[in-house]
Design an enzyme around this catalytic site. Sequence first.
Site, PDB file in Angstrom:
ATOM      1  N   HIS A   1     -23.298 -22.034  24.264  1.00  0.00           N
ATOM      2  CA  HIS A   1     -23.230 -20.978  25.273  1.00  0.00           C
ATOM      3  C   HIS A   1     -23.449 -19.608  24.650  1.00  0.00           C
ATOM      4  CE1 HIS A   1     -20.666 -18.292  28.013  1.00  0.00           C
ATOM      5  NE2 HIS A   1     -21.804 -18.496  28.645  1.00  0.00           N
TER       6      HIS A   1
ATOM      7  N   GLU B   1     -27.085 -19.128  24.209  1.00  0.00           N
ATOM      8  CA  GLU B   1     -27.760 -18.783  25.464  1.00  0.00           C
ATOM      9  C   GLU B   1     -27.795 -17.270  25.647  1.00  0.00           C
ATOM     10  OE1 GLU B   1     -26.414 -17.941  29.788  1.00  0.00           O
ATOM     11  OE2 GLU B   1     -25.606 -19.856  29.091  1.00  0.00           O
TER      12      GLU B   1
ATOM     13  N   GLU C   1     -16.208 -12.806  28.841  1.00  0.00           N
ATOM     14  CA  GLU C   1     -16.457 -13.764  29.923  1.00  0.00           C
ATOM     15  C   GLU C   1     -15.352 -14.797  29.981  1.00  0.00           C
ATOM     16  OE1 GLU C   1     -19.703 -17.236  31.088  1.00  0.00           O
ATOM     17  OE2 GLU C   1     -20.355 -15.534  29.858  1.00  0.00           O
TER      18      GLU C   1
END
Length: 462
Positions: A60, A63, A142
């Site tokens: 992640h 990404e 996040e």
Amino acid sequence: MGHTVTQQTGSGGLTATEHHLDNGLRLVLSEDHLAPVAAVCLWYDVGSRQEVKGRTGLAHLFEHLMFQGSAQVKGNGHFELVQGAGGSLNGTTSFERTNYFETMPAHQLELALWLEADRMGSLLAALDEESLENQRDVVKNERRQRYDNVPYGTAFERMTALVYPEGHPYHHTPIGSMADLDAVTLDDARAFFRTNYAPNNAVLAIVGDIDPEQTRRWVEKYFGSIPPYDGKIPPRDGTLPDIIGQELREEIQEEVPARALMAAYRLPHDGTRACDAAELALTVLGDGMSSRLYNRLVRRDRTAITAGFGLLRFAGAPSLGWLDVKASGGTEIPQIETAVDEELARLGTEAPTAEEMERAQALLEREWLDRLGTVAGRADKLCRYAVLFGDPQLALTAVNRIFDVTAEEVRAISAARLRPDNRAVLVYEPVTSEDTAGAAAGPAAGQASAADENDKREGAGR
């Protein structure tokens, strides 16, 4: 450009063709001239299941790094160029893949292809400590905003940690742990890119108002010179017994708005007839206000304010049936749980009616049509079936399997899998900040703190 697979007609007249570049990149094209737009979707066959202990969250994190610039696109240039051309874009990471996608005005398709090829071929030229630190902080925030600091936010990672045992590739969720995110080095990120971001580990789907021959030439021009990588290690085996063998239960005391009962059931792998039967079972039980659980808990008993049951399909491990019930008023969880077990047992002994089967099949068909009805949704589905099942054409016909499943098969899978000894259960009990403060000041504060930290390690230490 390598050989071309003959196109096949799918449901509703939709078609797709598959092509192969010499470097291993698979290209899937689907024409749709209804609107002057084109969707580009690129799936890399890498997700959190490829991560190793101590480096969770790397897929992640990477990404995010893919939007930090490449050899010819500096900083935030990828976003600026796409949005400046009237397009939209994003990327996501799951257990089983990482994807990147743009929807562009049709005449800007070449720009999107150039951008995706530039970062596939040259991201390492721009990857440095500054970009790593920047995106590490973004991902940690996040995690705080979506997991740690919202009601029920850590439920999913707590549940996967219970259903998939320690050491299993799906034991941890893609977000990763704070400690592991802090531990990622620039060398880790560079090695991850070299191993996984190669053309022979990717599928590129382009759907919309396109000229197939011109599109193929652009793909060959921009992607054809990127070298393949042959050293990737396959993901670890995700096979598990069909049944967990015992109920796994955890009670969580947090500042949440209502008591909650959540449960996860181990269900068949995606791509199987049994998985399709399981999805129909969960749709009958918990999809929408006409479902059995909603009618029982919300409308009749009035013990819950919401009740849902859905399926998370996994190809590389058992799928997950996810039950989520929020209690109303002062209703105690045992009362809700008894009603849930009665409804699940009833479906295991009495097959759904013809009307229930028709409703469930219609709901799943509508969902499938909604996805294929947009160029972005169709591109994503074509990539999904190419990466996970080797055949993008399945995206156009997969819904037909739902109509082949019988009511008896739905009953049978319910009896076999929706059992107390095949689930993990989370029970949320609300507390107030005053309760928490009082507990911390009391004589048992040390014990409470240790228990809380143990919960955190079990739920998020991946």
